[in-house]
Write a protein that holds these residues in place. Structure first.
Motif, PDB file in Angstrom:
ATOM      1  N   GLY A   1       0.788  -1.397  -0.020  1.00 45.89           N
ATOM      2  CA  GLY A   1       0.020  -0.300  -0.111  1.00 45.89           C
ATOM      3  C   GLY A   1       0.903   1.151  -0.055  1.00 45.89           C
ATOM      4  O   GLY A   1       0.402   2.260  -0.770  1.00 45.89           O
ATOM      5  N   THR A   2       1.739   1.124   0.692  1.00 48.71           N
ATOM      6  CA  THR A   2       2.820   2.304   0.942  1.00 48.71           C
ATOM      7  C   THR A   2       3.600   2.692  -0.540  1.00 48.71           C
ATOM      8  O   THR A   2       3.519   3.948  -1.055  1.00 48.71           O
ATOM      9  N   LEU A   3       4.023   1.438  -0.977  1.00 48.93           N
ATOM     10  CA  LEU A   3       4.684   1.806  -2.319  1.00 48.93           C
ATOM     11  C   LEU A   3       3.677   2.213  -3.659  1.00 48.93           C
ATOM     12  O   LEU A   3       4.137   3.153  -4.495  1.00 48.93           O
ATOM     13  N   LEU A   4       2.565   1.514  -3.593  1.00 51.28           N
ATOM     14  CA  LEU A   4       1.652   1.878  -4.722  1.00 51.28           C
ATOM     15  C   LEU A   4       1.095   3.085  -4.273  1.00 51.28           C
ATOM     16  O   LEU A   4       0.511   3.947  -5.229  1.00 51.28           O
ATOM     17  N   GLY A   5       0.939   3.501  -3.078  1.00 52.58           N
ATOM     18  CA  GLY A   5       0.594   4.909  -2.783  1.00 52.58           C
ATOM     19  C   GLY A   5       1.597   5.963  -3.003  1.00 52.58           C
ATOM     20  O   GLY A   5       1.096   7.048  -3.816  1.00 52.58           O
ATOM     21  N   PHE A   6       2.708   5.677  -3.302  1.00 57.80           N
ATOM     22  CA  PHE A   6       3.666   6.840  -3.497  1.00 57.80           C
ATOM     23  C   PHE A   6       3.505   6.946  -5.101  1.00 57.80           C
ATOM     24  O   PHE A   6       3.660   8.190  -5.668  1.00 57.80           O
ATOM     25  N   VAL A   7       3.293   5.669  -5.943  1.00 56.42           N
ATOM     26  CA  VAL A   7       3.088   5.981  -7.403  1.00 56.42           C
ATOM     27  C   VAL A   7       1.671   6.719  -7.448  1.00 56.42           C
ATOM     28  O   VAL A   7       1.504   7.486  -8.405  1.00 56.42           O
ATOM     29  N   SER A   8       0.551   6.115  -6.855  1.00 55.11           N
ATOM     30  CA  SER A   8      -0.717   6.804  -7.204  1.00 55.11           C
ATOM     31  C   SER A   8      -0.732   8.364  -7.015  1.00 55.11           C
ATOM     32  O   SER A   8      -1.646   8.749  -7.556  1.00 55.11           O
ATOM     33  N   ARG A   9       0.095   9.075  -6.184  1.00 52.27           N
ATOM     34  CA  ARG A   9       0.143  10.387  -6.151  1.00 52.27           C
ATOM     35  C   ARG A   9       0.584  11.168  -7.754  1.00 52.27           C
ATOM     36  O   ARG A   9       0.003  12.226  -7.723  1.00 52.27           O
ATOM     37  N   PHE A  10       0.717  10.171  -8.618  1.00 49.98           N
ATOM     38  CA  PHE A  10       1.079  10.913  -9.926  1.00 49.98           C
ATOM     39  C   PHE A  10       0.072  10.427 -10.870  1.00 49.98           C
ATOM     40  O   PHE A  10       0.201  10.429 -12.177  1.00 49.98           O
ATOM     41  N   SER A  11      -0.937   9.743 -10.628  1.00 52.80           N
ATOM     42  CA  SER A  11      -1.877   9.081 -11.529  1.00 52.80           C
ATOM     43  C   SER A  11      -2.583  10.093 -12.213  1.00 52.80           C
ATOM     44  O   SER A  11      -2.793  11.279 -11.870  1.00 52.80           O
ATOM     45  N   LEU A  12      -3.157   9.574 -13.379  1.00 53.96           N
ATOM     46  CA  LEU A  12      -3.947  10.749 -14.203  1.00 53.96           C
ATOM     47  C   LEU A  12      -5.216  10.925 -13.570  1.00 53.96           C
ATOM     48  O   LEU A  12      -5.776  11.932 -13.580  1.00 53.96           O
ATOM     49  N   PHE A  13      -6.024   9.780 -13.558  1.00 53.04           N
ATOM     50  CA  PHE A  13      -7.419   9.905 -12.948  1.00 53.04           C
ATOM     51  C   PHE A  13      -7.301   9.723 -11.539  1.00 53.04           C
ATOM     52  O   PHE A  13      -6.707   8.784 -10.927  1.00 53.04           O
ATOM     53  N   LYS A  14      -7.850  10.846 -10.997  1.00 50.18           N
ATOM     54  CA  LYS A  14      -8.175  10.910  -9.485  1.00 50.18           C
ATOM     55  C   LYS A  14      -9.333  11.325  -9.050  1.00 50.18           C
ATOM     56  O   LYS A  14     -10.243  11.957  -9.901  1.00 50.18           O
ATOM     57  N   VAL A  15      -9.733  11.153  -7.582  1.00 52.28           N
ATOM     58  CA  VAL A  15     -10.992  11.864  -7.186  1.00 52.28           C
ATOM     59  C   VAL A  15     -10.604  13.193  -6.825  1.00 52.28           C
ATOM     60  O   VAL A  15      -9.602  13.606  -6.237  1.00 52.28           O
ATOM     61  N   ARG A  16     -11.203  14.114  -7.506  1.00 55.83           N
ATOM     62  CA  ARG A  16     -10.858  15.538  -7.531  1.00 55.83           C
ATOM     63  C   ARG A  16     -12.101  16.432  -6.784  1.00 55.83           C
ATOM     64  O   ARG A  16     -13.304  16.196  -7.079  1.00 55.83           O
ATOM     65  N   ILE A  17     -11.855  17.272  -6.226  1.00 55.94           N
ATOM     66  CA  ILE A  17     -12.768  18.273  -5.337  1.00 55.94           C
ATOM     67  C   ILE A  17     -12.926  19.530  -6.250  1.00 55.94           C
ATOM     68  O   ILE A  17     -11.686  20.357  -6.473  1.00 55.94           O
ATOM     69  N   ASP A  18     -13.959  19.906  -6.391  1.00 57.35           N
ATOM     70  CA  ASP A  18     -14.362  21.243  -7.407  1.00 57.35           C
ATOM     71  C   ASP A  18     -14.739  22.125  -6.116  1.00 57.35           C
ATOM     72  O   ASP A  18     -15.847  22.029  -5.544  1.00 57.35           O
ATOM     73  N   GLU A  19     -13.764  23.039  -5.926  1.00 59.57           N
ATOM     74  CA  GLU A  19     -14.045  24.103  -4.793  1.00 59.57           C
ATOM     75  C   GLU A  19     -15.092  24.926  -5.202  1.00 59.57           C
ATOM     76  O   GLU A  19     -15.753  25.743  -4.309  1.00 59.57           O
ATOM     77  N   ASN A  20     -15.490  25.159  -6.486  1.00 60.15           N
ATOM     78  CA  ASN A  20     -16.806  26.136  -6.831  1.00 60.15           C
ATOM     79  C   ASN A  20     -18.078  25.413  -6.301  1.00 60.15           C
ATOM     80  O   ASN A  20     -18.980  26.265  -6.159  1.00 60.15           O
ATOM     81  N   LYS A  21     -18.126  24.278  -6.275  1.00 58.12           N
ATOM     82  CA  LYS A  21     -19.392  23.472  -6.035  1.00 58.12           C
ATOM     83  C   LYS A  21     -19.267  22.983  -4.448  1.00 58.12           C
ATOM     84  O   LYS A  21     -20.505  22.678  -3.898  1.00 58.12           O
ATOM     85  N   CYS A  22     -18.020  22.956  -3.839  1.00 56.83           N
ATOM     86  CA  CYS A  22     -17.953  22.261  -2.615  1.00 56.83           C
ATOM     87  C   CYS A  22     -18.726  23.092  -1.548  1.00 56.83           C
ATOM     88  O   CYS A  22     -18.398  24.434  -1.655  1.00 56.83           O
ATOM     89  N   THR A  23     -19.561  22.625  -0.359  1.00 58.26           N
ATOM     90  CA  THR A  23     -19.999  23.830   0.452  1.00 58.26           C
ATOM     91  C   THR A  23     -19.650  23.242   1.671  1.00 58.26           C
ATOM     92  O   THR A  23     -20.318  23.874   2.873  1.00 58.26           O
ATOM     93  N   HIS A  24     -18.614  22.728   1.838  1.00 57.12           N
ATOM     94  CA  HIS A  24     -17.916  22.210   2.960  1.00 57.12           C
ATOM     95  C   HIS A  24     -18.592  21.443   4.286  1.00 57.12           C
ATOM     96  O   HIS A  24     -18.645  21.623   5.299  1.00 57.12           O
TER      97      HIS A  24
END
Length: 506
Positions: A198-221
């Protein structure tokens, strides 16, 4: 659904004693990260790393059975909880995570593979299934056999449901309880704290193309997404996601009513998130694997051996203790086997003759849990190559049937003082009858009796002689392991005639 399919097939392949799944399903084991790394399966490694670079830690959420096991436990805990279960963001324990990776790597390179065997998620899951779940599964089969046979239906048949090894059962049970408890209470804590993969693949996944991303314009906290994240990697307050710990479970996506969370490529409409792991403080972990007490436990076999020797002397027999443990056929040598085996126990589970069992201290502390060969419940079938076919690590190399016939994993030792021909003055010959190479042949003894004669050159160490020897509790024949597996000389009828003529003048 894909993760459930992988998990179900991998689990059942360990449990499948009837051979319902075809042998080609061992590809499920070869698709695992640590086995691919140890066996230098570059194609598998490249595929897994590329998948991670494109999609994130898909391996942890779909392919790794231990990861899916934690998700199943967590799902059950949420369904049975009296109130809604909520997670919360916690900083990554990076010092601990990378310390585990460093210690595991150093120990493995130094030949102490037991730490990697304990922490590799696939191997840990395999031990759980083989040593804890499978006896229950077999007992269930025997119960069905009793019920069905009562009505003259013989679909099921009785099988051995006993525990293979007490030490491996305890380790498997502790693994199940510890990881199960952490998953029940804290979700993917094990994956993101103790698992080196998990740690090794976690390091690689930091550079992945597809990610779960937060749209700050829509986020209501509203912070709901953080309460649904079983990896505890969403910092809702600061609108950040620690991608080194995100396992792509996508639970957060369905929880956001504003549509502020998306799994996508980078977009100008989305704020570029800073890596949460860089600013996170490292915390000390209270969860450690405790190996204390193993040295004390290791003394138990020595005490038993001494007691056995005293009993043998008192009865006029000769006790023996195997000096070199027997590694499975195709394991090349003791050194090669110990350097590559992570104790996943797939070979133990799939062995049709039940001659493989997890070692306790036979290999020393560094080889604890690695499979060794014993002939208490059977012998190694002369034509069987299953263990080499299923081994994902390259610890047991595949053999053809012809190669198996000439692979000498050990040599037979004959103890005349224990043979019933010598002690009871009665004929036997069981060992010779069960020897596929005639490494044990019967020669004239006295009073018309014959007694075994050993030719270690043609012995393959299959253990047929040791298994059938009627002398108890001190057998007259046993197999002594080879530190380096050798090529046995093929047996011929001419060879047998030469032995008889040269040695006995007939």
């Amino acid at each position: 659904m894909l993760s459930v399919l992988f998990f179900g097939l991998t689990t059942f392949y360990f449990l499948d004693f009837a051979g319902i799944l075809p042998d080609r399903f061992h590809v499920l084991a070869h698709a695992q990260f640590v086995p691919a790394l140890i066996s230098l399966s570059f194609i598998t490694l490249i595929v897994l790393i590329v998948l991670t670079l494109i999609m994130g830690r898909i391996y942890c959420s779909v392919i790794c059975p231990m990861g899916v096991f934690q998700d199943v436990v967590n799902w059950i805990s949420k369904k049975t909880a009296k109130k809604k279960k909520r997670f919360r963001f916690s900083p990554a324990k990076n010092i601990l995570r990378w310390s585990v990776v460093a210690v595991t790597a150093i120990a493995f390179l130094g030949g102490f593979t037991v730490i990697l065997g304990l922490l590799d998620p696939y191997s840990a899951f395999g031990r759980m299934v083989t040593n804890v779940f499978k006896p229950v599964y077999m007992a269930g089969n025997n119960l069905l056999e009793a019920i069905f046979s009562h009505f003259d239906n013989y679909t099921f048949y009785q099988v051995d449901a006993s525990i293979i090894s007490i030490s491996s059962f305890v380790i498997g049970l502790v693994t199940f309880l510890v990881i199960g408890f952490l998953a029940w209470k804290y979700g993917r804590t094990w994956c993101n704290t103790m698992c080196p993969v998990g740690t090794l693949l976690g390091f690689v996944s930091r550079f992945s193309l597809f990610k779960v991303r937060i749209d700050e314009n829509k986020c209501t906290h509203c912070m709901i997404c953080g309460t649904k994240c079983k990896a505890s990697c969403i910092d809702s307050k600061n609108q950040r996601i620690d991608y080194s710990r995100c396992v792509d479970c996508f639970d957060c996506l369905g929880s956001c009513k504003e549509g502020a969370l998306v799994y996508s490529l980078p977009s100008a409409a989305l704020k570029k998130e800073a890596d949460a792991s860089a600013a996170s403080s490292a915390g000390a972990s209270k969860r450690r694997f405790l190996l204390a007490g193993l040295t004390t436990a290791a003394a138990a076999p020595k005490v038993m051996a001494q007691a056995k020797s005293v009993l043998a002397n008192a009865t006029g027999k000769k006790s023996y203790k195997r000096q070199t443990p027997i590694t499975p056929p195709g394991s090349v040598s003791l050194a090669h086997f110990q350097a590559h085996c992570t104790s996943c126990h797939l070979c133990v589970s799939k062995c049709p003759s039940h001659v493989l069992k997890p070692a306790f201290m036979e290999y020393g502390l560094e080889g604890m849990m690695q499979p060794t060969v014993y002939f208490e419940k059977g012998f190694c079938n002369f034509d069987c190559t299953v263990c080499g076919d299923v081994c994902p690590n390259g610890a047991i190399r595949p053999l053809t049937v012809e190669q198996k016939h000439l692979t000498q994993m050990g040599k037979v030792v004959f103890i005349e003082e224990n043979c019933i021909v010598y002690t009871d003055g009665t004929s036997c010959g069981a060992c010779s009858e069960h020897c596929p190479t005639q490494a044990l042949s019967m020669i004239p003894y006295k009073d018309g009796l014959t007694i075994p004669h050993v030719d270690t050159d043609i012995c393959v160490g299959c253990g047929g002689c040791e298994y059938v020897c009627p002398a108890r509790p001190f057998r007259a024949v046993h197999i002594e392991g080879n530190e380096v597996q050798q090529e046995a000389h093929p047996f011929t009828e001419n060879k047998k005639e030469e032995i008889e003529v040269d040695d006995f003048g007939f």
